[in-house]
Design a protein around this motif. Sequence first.
Motif, PDB file in Angstrom:
ATOM      1  N   TRP A 135      -2.438  10.272  12.552  1.00  0.00           N
ATOM      2  CA  TRP A 135      -1.474  10.351  11.454  1.00  0.00           C
ATOM      3  C   TRP A 135      -1.203   8.980  10.845  1.00  0.00           C
ATOM      4  CZ3 TRP A 135      -0.782  14.553   9.047  1.00  0.00           C
ATOM      5  CH2 TRP A 135      -0.795  15.795   9.690  1.00  0.00           C
ATOM      6  N   VAL A 136      -1.208   7.948  11.688  1.00  0.00           N
ATOM      7  CA  VAL A 136      -1.030   6.592  11.154  1.00  0.00           C
ATOM      8  C   VAL A 136      -2.184   6.224  10.233  1.00  0.00           C
ATOM      9  CG1 VAL A 136      -1.003   4.152  11.798  1.00  0.00           C
ATOM     10  CG2 VAL A 136       0.419   5.776  13.040  1.00  0.00           C
ATOM     11  N   ALA A 137      -3.419   6.578  10.617  1.00  0.00           N
ATOM     12  CA  ALA A 137      -4.583   6.283   9.784  1.00  0.00           C
ATOM     13  C   ALA A 137      -4.504   7.026   8.443  1.00  0.00           C
ATOM     14  CB  ALA A 137      -5.861   6.665  10.524  1.00  0.00           C
ATOM     15  N   ILE A 138      -4.053   8.287   8.493  1.00  0.00           N
ATOM     16  CA  ILE A 138      -3.922   9.052   7.248  1.00  0.00           C
ATOM     17  C   ILE A 138      -2.839   8.445   6.371  1.00  0.00           C
ATOM     18  CG2 ILE A 138      -3.221  11.292   6.324  1.00  0.00           C
ATOM     19  CD1 ILE A 138      -4.549  12.586   8.768  1.00  0.00           C
ATOM     20  N   ALA A 139      -1.703   8.065   6.975  1.00  0.00           N
ATOM     21  CA  ALA A 139      -0.615   7.484   6.189  1.00  0.00           C
ATOM     22  C   ALA A 139      -0.961   6.101   5.658  1.00  0.00           C
ATOM     23  CB  ALA A 139       0.645   7.418   7.050  1.00  0.00           C
ATOM     24  N   ALA A 140      -1.913   5.422   6.279  1.00  0.00           N
ATOM     25  CA  ALA A 140      -2.256   4.063   5.849  1.00  0.00           C
ATOM     26  C   ALA A 140      -2.970   4.053   4.496  1.00  0.00           C
ATOM     27  CB  ALA A 140      -3.129   3.391   6.910  1.00  0.00           C
ATOM     28  N   VAL A 141      -3.669   5.155   4.170  1.00  0.00           N
ATOM     29  CA  VAL A 141      -4.436   5.181   2.910  1.00  0.00           C
ATOM     30  C   VAL A 141      -3.523   5.094   1.693  1.00  0.00           C
ATOM     31  CG1 VAL A 141      -5.988   6.574   1.479  1.00  0.00           C
ATOM     32  CG2 VAL A 141      -6.387   6.368   3.945  1.00  0.00           C
ATOM     33  N   PRO A 142      -2.549   6.013   1.501  1.00  0.00           N
ATOM     34  CA  PRO A 142      -1.674   5.869   0.325  1.00  0.00           C
ATOM     35  C   PRO A 142      -0.813   4.604   0.392  1.00  0.00           C
ATOM     36  CG  PRO A 142      -0.880   7.606   1.789  1.00  0.00           C
ATOM     37  CD  PRO A 142      -2.235   7.237   2.270  1.00  0.00           C
ATOM     38  N   THR A 143      -0.479   4.179   1.622  1.00  0.00           N
ATOM     39  CA  THR A 143       0.314   2.953   1.744  1.00  0.00           C
ATOM     40  C   THR A 143      -0.469   1.752   1.242  1.00  0.00           C
ATOM     41  OG1 THR A 143       1.469   3.869   3.673  1.00  0.00           O
ATOM     42  CG2 THR A 143       1.582   1.488   3.372  1.00  0.00           C
ATOM     43  N   MET A 144      -1.731   1.661   1.595  1.00  0.00           N
ATOM     44  CA  MET A 144      -2.555   0.536   1.177  1.00  0.00           C
ATOM     45  C   MET A 144      -2.773   0.532  -0.342  1.00  0.00           C
ATOM     46  SD  MET A 144      -6.507  -0.326   2.202  1.00  0.00           S
ATOM     47  CE  MET A 144      -7.069   1.109   1.288  1.00  0.00           C
ATOM     48  N   ILE A 145      -3.111   1.714  -0.875  1.00  0.00           N
ATOM     49  CA  ILE A 145      -3.371   1.775  -2.320  1.00  0.00           C
ATOM     50  C   ILE A 145      -2.099   1.482  -3.104  1.00  0.00           C
ATOM     51  CG2 ILE A 145      -4.058   3.313  -4.198  1.00  0.00           C
ATOM     52  CD1 ILE A 145      -5.928   4.712  -2.231  1.00  0.00           C
ATOM     53  N   ALA A 146      -0.978   2.083  -2.670  1.00  0.00           N
ATOM     54  CA  ALA A 146       0.283   1.829  -3.353  1.00  0.00           C
ATOM     55  C   ALA A 146       0.675   0.363  -3.223  1.00  0.00           C
ATOM     56  CB  ALA A 146       1.381   2.722  -2.778  1.00  0.00           C
ATOM     57  N   GLY A 147       0.354  -0.254  -2.105  1.00  0.00           N
ATOM     58  CA  GLY A 147       0.674  -1.663  -1.925  1.00  0.00           C
ATOM     59  C   GLY A 147      -0.126  -2.549  -2.846  1.00  0.00           C
ATOM     60  N   ILE A 148      -1.372  -2.211  -3.039  1.00  0.00           N
ATOM     61  CA  ILE A 148      -2.212  -3.029  -3.927  1.00  0.00           C
ATOM     62  C   ILE A 148      -1.705  -2.953  -5.359  1.00  0.00           C
ATOM     63  CG2 ILE A 148      -4.516  -3.204  -4.948  1.00  0.00           C
ATOM     64  CD1 ILE A 148      -5.638  -2.363  -2.225  1.00  0.00           C
ATOM     65  N   TYR A 149      -1.420  -1.744  -5.836  1.00  0.00           N
ATOM     66  CA  TYR A 149      -1.003  -1.598  -7.233  1.00  0.00           C
ATOM     67  C   TYR A 149       0.498  -1.838  -7.421  1.00  0.00           C
ATOM     68  CZ  TYR A 149      -5.590  -0.039  -8.618  1.00  0.00           C
ATOM     69  OH  TYR A 149      -6.933  -0.005  -8.903  1.00  0.00           O
ATOM     70  N   GLY A 150       1.161  -2.228  -6.365  1.00  0.00           N
ATOM     71  CA  GLY A 150       2.568  -2.597  -6.513  1.00  0.00           C
ATOM     72  C   GLY A 150       2.791  -4.094  -6.510  1.00  0.00           C
ATOM     73  N   MET A 151       1.715  -4.872  -6.653  1.00  0.00           N
ATOM     74  CA  MET A 151       1.856  -6.331  -6.599  1.00  0.00           C
ATOM     75  C   MET A 151       2.324  -6.939  -7.916  1.00  0.00           C
ATOM     76  SD  MET A 151      -1.266  -7.578  -4.110  1.00  0.00           S
ATOM     77  CE  MET A 151      -2.567  -6.853  -5.099  1.00  0.00           C
ATOM     78  N   ASN A 152       2.371  -6.135  -9.029  1.00  0.00           N
ATOM     79  CA  ASN A 152       2.972  -6.559 -10.296  1.00  0.00           C
ATOM     80  C   ASN A 152       2.228  -7.717 -10.973  1.00  0.00           C
ATOM     81  OD1 ASN A 152       5.062  -4.669 -10.121  1.00  0.00           O
ATOM     82  ND2 ASN A 152       6.272  -6.055  -8.828  1.00  0.00           N
ATOM     83  N   PHE A 153       0.916  -7.849 -10.750  1.00  0.00           N
ATOM     84  CA  PHE A 153       0.133  -8.818 -11.534  1.00  0.00           C
ATOM     85  C   PHE A 153      -0.145  -8.237 -12.913  1.00  0.00           C
ATOM     86  CE2 PHE A 153      -1.015 -10.274  -7.216  1.00  0.00           C
ATOM     87  CZ  PHE A 153      -0.698 -11.615  -7.348  1.00  0.00           C
ATOM     88  N   ASP A 154      -0.190  -9.115 -13.956  1.00  0.00           N
ATOM     89  CA  ASP A 154      -0.468  -8.624 -15.311  1.00  0.00           C
ATOM     90  C   ASP A 154      -1.951  -8.300 -15.508  1.00  0.00           C
ATOM     91  OD1 ASP A 154       2.129  -8.813 -16.145  1.00  0.00           O
ATOM     92  OD2 ASP A 154       1.925 -10.902 -16.802  1.00  0.00           O
ATOM     93  N   ASN A 155      -2.794  -9.111 -14.928  1.00  0.00           N
ATOM     94  CA  ASN A 155      -4.224  -8.940 -15.140  1.00  0.00           C
ATOM     95  C   ASN A 155      -4.831  -8.251 -13.927  1.00  0.00           C
ATOM     96  OD1 ASN A 155      -6.786  -9.091 -16.193  1.00  0.00           O
ATOM     97  ND2 ASN A 155      -7.098 -11.263 -15.707  1.00  0.00           N
ATOM     98  N   MET A 156      -4.720  -6.901 -13.866  1.00  0.00           N
ATOM     99  CA  MET A 156      -5.295  -6.103 -12.782  1.00  0.00           C
ATOM    100  C   MET A 156      -6.130  -4.992 -13.384  1.00  0.00           C
ATOM    101  SD  MET A 156      -2.249  -5.656  -9.965  1.00  0.00           S
ATOM    102  CE  MET A 156      -3.360  -4.698  -8.921  1.00  0.00           C
ATOM    103  N   PRO A 157      -7.309  -4.727 -12.799  1.00  0.00           N
ATOM    104  CA  PRO A 157      -8.162  -3.649 -13.323  1.00  0.00           C
ATOM    105  C   PRO A 157      -7.434  -2.303 -13.258  1.00  0.00           C
ATOM    106  CG  PRO A 157      -9.337  -4.986 -11.686  1.00  0.00           C
ATOM    107  CD  PRO A 157      -7.904  -5.391 -11.629  1.00  0.00           C
ATOM    108  N   GLU A 158      -7.802  -1.440 -14.117  1.00  0.00           N
ATOM    109  CA  GLU A 158      -7.343  -0.055 -14.165  1.00  0.00           C
ATOM    110  C   GLU A 158      -5.853   0.116 -14.469  1.00  0.00           C
ATOM    111  OE1 GLU A 158      -8.631  -0.956 -10.955  1.00  0.00           O
ATOM    112  OE2 GLU A 158     -10.730  -0.635 -11.496  1.00  0.00           O
ATOM    113  N   LEU A 159      -5.107  -0.985 -14.676  1.00  0.00           N
ATOM    114  CA  LEU A 159      -3.684  -0.814 -14.934  1.00  0.00           C
ATOM    115  C   LEU A 159      -3.424  -0.106 -16.252  1.00  0.00           C
ATOM    116  CD1 LEU A 159      -1.933  -4.103 -13.703  1.00  0.00           C
ATOM    117  CD2 LEU A 159      -1.743  -1.805 -12.755  1.00  0.00           C
ATOM    118  N   HIS A 160      -4.295  -0.340 -17.212  1.00  0.00           N
ATOM    119  CA  HIS A 160      -4.067   0.211 -18.552  1.00  0.00           C
ATOM    120  C   HIS A 160      -4.971   1.395 -18.855  1.00  0.00           C
ATOM    121  CE1 HIS A 160      -1.449  -3.198 -19.282  1.00  0.00           C
ATOM    122  NE2 HIS A 160      -2.421  -4.023 -18.871  1.00  0.00           N
ATOM    123  N   TRP A 161      -5.589   1.962 -17.836  1.00  0.00           N
ATOM    124  CA  TRP A 161      -6.378   3.166 -18.076  1.00  0.00           C
ATOM    125  C   TRP A 161      -5.445   4.319 -18.442  1.00  0.00           C
ATOM    126  CZ3 TRP A 161     -10.604   3.830 -13.745  1.00  0.00           C
ATOM    127  CH2 TRP A 161     -11.554   2.775 -13.843  1.00  0.00           C
TER     128      TRP A 161
END
Length: 355
Positions: free
Chosen positions: A301-327
């Motif tokens: 369950w920890v491994a399953i929960a780590a996937v959305p946590t990791m992705i959400a963590g990456i796109y929550g870093m608030n950088f202006d110049n990040m790929p796919e932000l404006h898709w």
Amino acid sequence: MPNLPSHSSRRTGAAAPALRIPAERAVVDCAVYVDGMRLPGRYAHGAALAEVRRRGAGFVWLGLHEPDEQQMTSVGRTFGLHELTVEDAVHAHQRPKLERYDDVTFLVLRTVNYVEHESVTTTKEIVETGEIMLFCGRDFVVSVRHGDHSALADVRHRLEAAPERLALGPSSVLHAVADHVVDTYLAVVDAVQPDIDDLEELVFTPDTRIAVEQIYLLKREIVELRRAVLPLATPLRQLTRGAGNPVPKEVRRYFRDVADHHTKVAERIADYDETLSTLVDAAIAKVTVQQNTDMRRISAWVAIAAVPTMIAGIYGMNFDNMPELHWEHGYFVVIGAIVAITVGLFVTFRRNKWL
């Protein structure tokens, strides 16, 4: 006019002398037996011994229950008991043993009793112990009991119903009490067997949980039973020997039967102890397997929960110049990827029986 305490004694608070409780308070029964028959009437222990010695035949059987030091000292003085045995009879907590003091045989027996209970998994006590001490002389037997479950009234009644055995003398009482105690050993080990069977079934039944402490509890009770029973083998062996044995030959034959029963009890206790040791190992192994299973489930369950946590963590870093932000459909792509990966992990772990 009665003597009143002086003013000086009241002022100093002088302690009143301790009341001496007569030995008769501890007496359960006292009887004189001649030619195997009980003489009518009630006797104090001193009068009973005097009657036997006046007749020059028969013996006294005095039964005591938990006498204190004063009471036992009085009895010891009347029957000529050694002071060391008198001390043992008062304080109890002795190992089974057989000792000779001049012409008096001193036998210590540990008694056991099975404590009734609803379930072996909830009880706190299974076996309770007590003691019986026997002083056997030429013309008397003194039995001293400690514990509420070690009554000898039935033994006395059975012997009185068989005068030919009582006619053999005080050693017949020695045998009857020893036989009674060993018979209770057999009854207790029979009663303990279902408790061990219940624990064995719980341990080896799949998907059941059992506290190892309950097995330890029963093992502790078996250890207590073993300490009460096993040391009696040496005294019984001594009572069956011929050389220097004060027990008549006719009674020694009966003691051999008691020794055989005792051997059976000792063997069953050894089997119980070995079985419980095996159950302890099995229960610990079962707990270890269960812990490993729980850890795998938690890790999955920890491994399953780590996937959305990791992705959400990456796109929550608030950088202006990040790929796919404006898709235009970036949010739906990310959600779909999270769902696909977590479902894939769930299926994989389920196939491997981690979930």
